[in-house]
Motif scaffolding. Structure first.
Motif, PDB file in Angstrom:
ATOM      1  N   SER A  14      28.880  24.310  36.017  1.00 37.83           N
ATOM      2  CA  SER A  14      29.276  24.848  34.710  1.00 37.83           C
ATOM      3  C   SER A  14      30.759  25.196  34.653  1.00 37.83           C
ATOM      4  CB  SER A  14      28.436  26.076  34.358  1.00 37.83           C
ATOM      5  OG  SER A  14      28.765  27.168  35.195  1.00 37.83           O
ATOM      6  N   SER A  15      31.421  25.277  35.799  1.00 33.25           N
ATOM      7  CA  SER A  15      32.860  25.560  35.784  1.00 33.25           C
ATOM      8  C   SER A  15      33.645  24.429  35.125  1.00 33.25           C
ATOM      9  CB  SER A  15      33.379  25.815  37.204  1.00 33.25           C
ATOM     10  OG  SER A  15      33.274  24.651  37.996  1.00 33.25           O
ATOM     11  N   TRP A  16      33.004  23.280  34.939  1.00 31.09           N
ATOM     12  CA  TRP A  16      33.643  22.125  34.300  1.00 31.09           C
ATOM     13  C   TRP A  16      33.204  21.959  32.838  1.00 31.09           C
ATOM     14  CZ3 TRP A  16      37.521  20.096  36.928  1.00 31.09           C
ATOM     15  CH2 TRP A  16      37.530  20.174  38.321  1.00 31.09           C
ATOM     16  N   ASP A  17      32.470  22.923  32.291  1.00 33.09           N
ATOM     17  CA  ASP A  17      31.908  22.772  30.942  1.00 33.09           C
ATOM     18  C   ASP A  17      32.944  22.464  29.860  1.00 33.09           C
ATOM     19  OD1 ASP A  17      29.349  23.097  31.847  1.00 33.09           O
ATOM     20  OD2 ASP A  17      29.064  25.108  31.009  1.00 33.09           O
ATOM     21  N   ALA A  18      34.146  22.974  30.004  1.00 32.31           N
ATOM     22  CA  ALA A  18      35.159  22.747  28.974  1.00 32.31           C
ATOM     23  C   ALA A  18      35.670  21.314  28.952  1.00 32.31           C
ATOM     24  CB  ALA A  18      36.329  23.711  29.163  1.00 32.31           C
ATOM     25  N   VAL A  19      35.617  20.643  30.086  1.00 28.78           N
ATOM     26  CA  VAL A  19      36.214  19.299  30.159  1.00 28.78           C
ATOM     27  C   VAL A  19      35.190  18.174  30.032  1.00 28.78           C
ATOM     28  CG1 VAL A  19      36.186  19.016  32.682  1.00 28.78           C
ATOM     29  CG2 VAL A  19      37.996  17.976  31.329  1.00 28.78           C
ATOM     30  N   VAL A  20      33.936  18.420  30.394  1.00 27.31           N
ATOM     31  CA  VAL A  20      32.927  17.356  30.364  1.00 27.31           C
ATOM     32  C   VAL A  20      32.839  16.675  28.999  1.00 27.31           C
ATOM     33  CG1 VAL A  20      30.455  16.856  30.571  1.00 27.31           C
ATOM     34  CG2 VAL A  20      31.607  18.200  32.338  1.00 27.31           C
ATOM     35  N   PRO A  21      32.717  17.424  27.894  1.00 26.28           N
ATOM     36  CA  PRO A  21      32.607  16.739  26.605  1.00 26.28           C
ATOM     37  C   PRO A  21      33.855  15.937  26.242  1.00 26.28           C
ATOM     38  CG  PRO A  21      32.334  19.123  26.334  1.00 26.28           C
ATOM     39  CD  PRO A  21      32.567  18.869  27.771  1.00 26.28           C
ATOM     40  N   LEU A  22      35.011  16.405  26.680  1.00 26.12           N
ATOM     41  CA  LEU A  22      36.250  15.680  26.397  1.00 26.12           C
ATOM     42  C   LEU A  22      36.277  14.337  27.128  1.00 26.12           C
ATOM     43  CD1 LEU A  22      38.678  18.707  26.696  1.00 26.12           C
ATOM     44  CD2 LEU A  22      37.879  17.618  24.594  1.00 26.12           C
ATOM     45  N   LEU A  23      35.841  14.343  28.373  1.00 32.17           N
ATOM     46  CA  LEU A  23      35.799  13.098  29.143  1.00 32.17           C
ATOM     47  C   LEU A  23      34.738  12.155  28.597  1.00 32.17           C
ATOM     48  CD1 LEU A  23      36.209  14.563  32.734  1.00 32.17           C
ATOM     49  CD2 LEU A  23      37.897  13.222  31.458  1.00 32.17           C
ATOM     50  N   GLU A  24      33.592  12.711  28.228  1.00 33.68           N
ATOM     51  CA  GLU A  24      32.529  11.879  27.645  1.00 33.68           C
ATOM     52  C   GLU A  24      32.971  11.269  26.320  1.00 33.68           C
ATOM     53  OE1 GLU A  24      28.598  13.941  29.643  1.00 33.68           O
ATOM     54  OE2 GLU A  24      29.269  14.663  27.674  1.00 33.68           O
ATOM     55  N   ALA A  25      33.737  12.009  25.540  1.00 30.20           N
ATOM     56  CA  ALA A  25      34.234  11.495  24.268  1.00 30.20           C
ATOM     57  C   ALA A  25      35.175  10.313  24.468  1.00 30.20           C
ATOM     58  CB  ALA A  25      34.944  12.605  23.484  1.00 30.20           C
ATOM     59  N   GLU A  26      35.800  10.257  25.646  1.00 25.73           N
ATOM     60  CA  GLU A  26      36.685   9.141  25.979  1.00 25.73           C
ATOM     61  C   GLU A  26      35.903   7.962  26.563  1.00 25.73           C
ATOM     62  OE1 GLU A  26      40.041   8.808  25.530  1.00 25.73           O
ATOM     63  OE2 GLU A  26      39.929  10.663  24.369  1.00 25.73           O
ATOM     64  N   GLY A  27      34.575   8.106  26.660  1.00 23.01           N
ATOM     65  CA  GLY A  27      33.738   7.020  27.142  1.00 23.01           C
ATOM     66  C   GLY A  27      33.423   7.058  28.630  1.00 23.01           C
ATOM     67  N   HIS A  28      33.809   8.129  29.319  1.00 24.40           N
ATOM     68  CA  HIS A  28      33.526   8.251  30.750  1.00 24.40           C
ATOM     69  C   HIS A  28      32.118   8.799  30.969  1.00 24.40           C
ATOM     70  CE1 HIS A  28      37.692   7.383  31.571  1.00 24.40           C
ATOM     71  NE2 HIS A  28      38.066   8.362  30.782  1.00 24.40           N
ATOM     72  N   ARG A  29      31.527   8.406  32.068  1.00 29.23           N
ATOM     73  CA  ARG A  29      30.240   8.956  32.507  1.00 29.23           C
ATOM     74  C   ARG A  29      30.566  10.063  33.513  1.00 29.23           C
ATOM     75  NH1 ARG A  29      30.437   3.707  32.147  1.00 29.23           N
ATOM     76  NH2 ARG A  29      31.000   3.489  34.328  1.00 29.23           N
ATOM     77  N   VAL A  30      30.156  11.286  33.208  1.00 29.54           N
ATOM     78  CA  VAL A  30      30.612  12.457  33.969  1.00 29.54           C
ATOM     79  C   VAL A  30      29.450  13.144  34.671  1.00 29.54           C
ATOM     80  CG1 VAL A  30      31.846  14.655  33.843  1.00 29.54           C
ATOM     81  CG2 VAL A  30      32.449  12.792  32.276  1.00 29.54           C
ATOM     82  N   GLN A  31      29.681  13.495  35.936  1.00 32.77           N
ATOM     83  CA  GLN A  31      28.747  14.336  36.696  1.00 32.77           C
ATOM     84  C   GLN A  31      29.529  15.560  37.172  1.00 32.77           C
ATOM     85  OE1 GLN A  31      26.088  12.494  39.660  1.00 32.77           O
ATOM     86  NE2 GLN A  31      27.178  10.578  39.194  1.00 32.77           N
ATOM     87  N   ALA A  32      29.183  16.729  36.663  1.00 34.95           N
ATOM     88  CA  ALA A  32      29.762  17.983  37.131  1.00 34.95           C
ATOM     89  C   ALA A  32      28.768  18.575  38.125  1.00 34.95           C
ATOM     90  CB  ALA A  32      30.012  18.924  35.965  1.00 34.95           C
ATOM     91  N   LEU A  33      29.098  18.515  39.388  1.00 31.69           N
ATOM     92  CA  LEU A  33      28.143  18.861  40.439  1.00 31.69           C
ATOM     93  C   LEU A  33      28.015  20.354  40.668  1.00 31.69           C
ATOM     94  CD1 LEU A  33      29.101  16.203  43.141  1.00 31.69           C
ATOM     95  CD2 LEU A  33      27.481  16.004  41.237  1.00 31.69           C
ATOM     96  N   THR A  34      26.824  20.749  41.059  1.00 35.40           N
ATOM     97  CA  THR A  34      26.573  22.048  41.666  1.00 35.40           C
ATOM     98  C   THR A  34      26.178  21.741  43.104  1.00 35.40           C
ATOM     99  OG1 THR A  34      25.894  23.105  39.602  1.00 35.40           O
ATOM    100  CG2 THR A  34      25.105  24.103  41.655  1.00 35.40           C
TER     101      THR A  34
END
Length: 146
Positions: A14-34
């Motif tokens: 969840s420490s990456w919550d602010a950036v995940v949607p931005l990267l996904e909006a650019e078409g990237h597939r994102v995994q924010a790991l725990t």
């Protein structure tokens, strides 16, 4: 591109919550790991070893279908580099490179000094999130030229 985000010590995905949607909006597939042992403050860490955390990152890389951008924060950077050693053929880029800080990775033509100062005040984890969101990381290819 597949992006794997590795948090720092005592942080979870969840420490990456602010950036995940931005990267996904650019078409990237994102995994924010725990990472193992970081599931919550009451998680049993007695049997968790560094190798378990590296294995979790390697497993995430193995699920990716395209080139991988591997991003590590704080100690997560060291874990990410160990995962790179295990899968050098799968990781196209890693941020930051060994021995570099986030400020070293900011492109001077794209980020003003005032922005860097603002990022510093918000804390290191936020620096990564904001720098990624700004598209400010210089491209870095692994030694294999991927």
């Amino acid at each position: 591109m597949d992006v794997v985000l590795v948090p720092g010590a005592w942080l979870d995905g969840s420490s990456w919550d602010a950036v995940v949607p931005l990267l996904e909006a650019e078409g990237h597939r994102v995994q924010a790991l725990t990472l193992p042992g970081m599931e919550g403050k009451d998680a049993d860490r007695s049997g968790v070893r560094l190798a378990d955390q590296v294995a979790a990152v390697v497993a995430a890389i193995d699920t990716c279908t395209g080139p991988v951008l591997l991003v590590g924060h704080s100690i997560g950077s060291g874990i990410a580099h160990q995962a790179l050693n295990a899968r050098p053929d799968r990781v196209a880029r890693i941020v930051p490179r060994v021995g570099q800080s986030i400020v070293d990775r900011l492109h001077p033509r794209r980020v003003r000094i005032s922005q860097v100062r603002h990022l510093h005040r918000r804390g290191l984890a936020r620096q990564y999130q904001q720098a990624i969101a700004l598209g400010a990381f210089r491209e870095h290819r692994t030694d294999r030229g991927h």
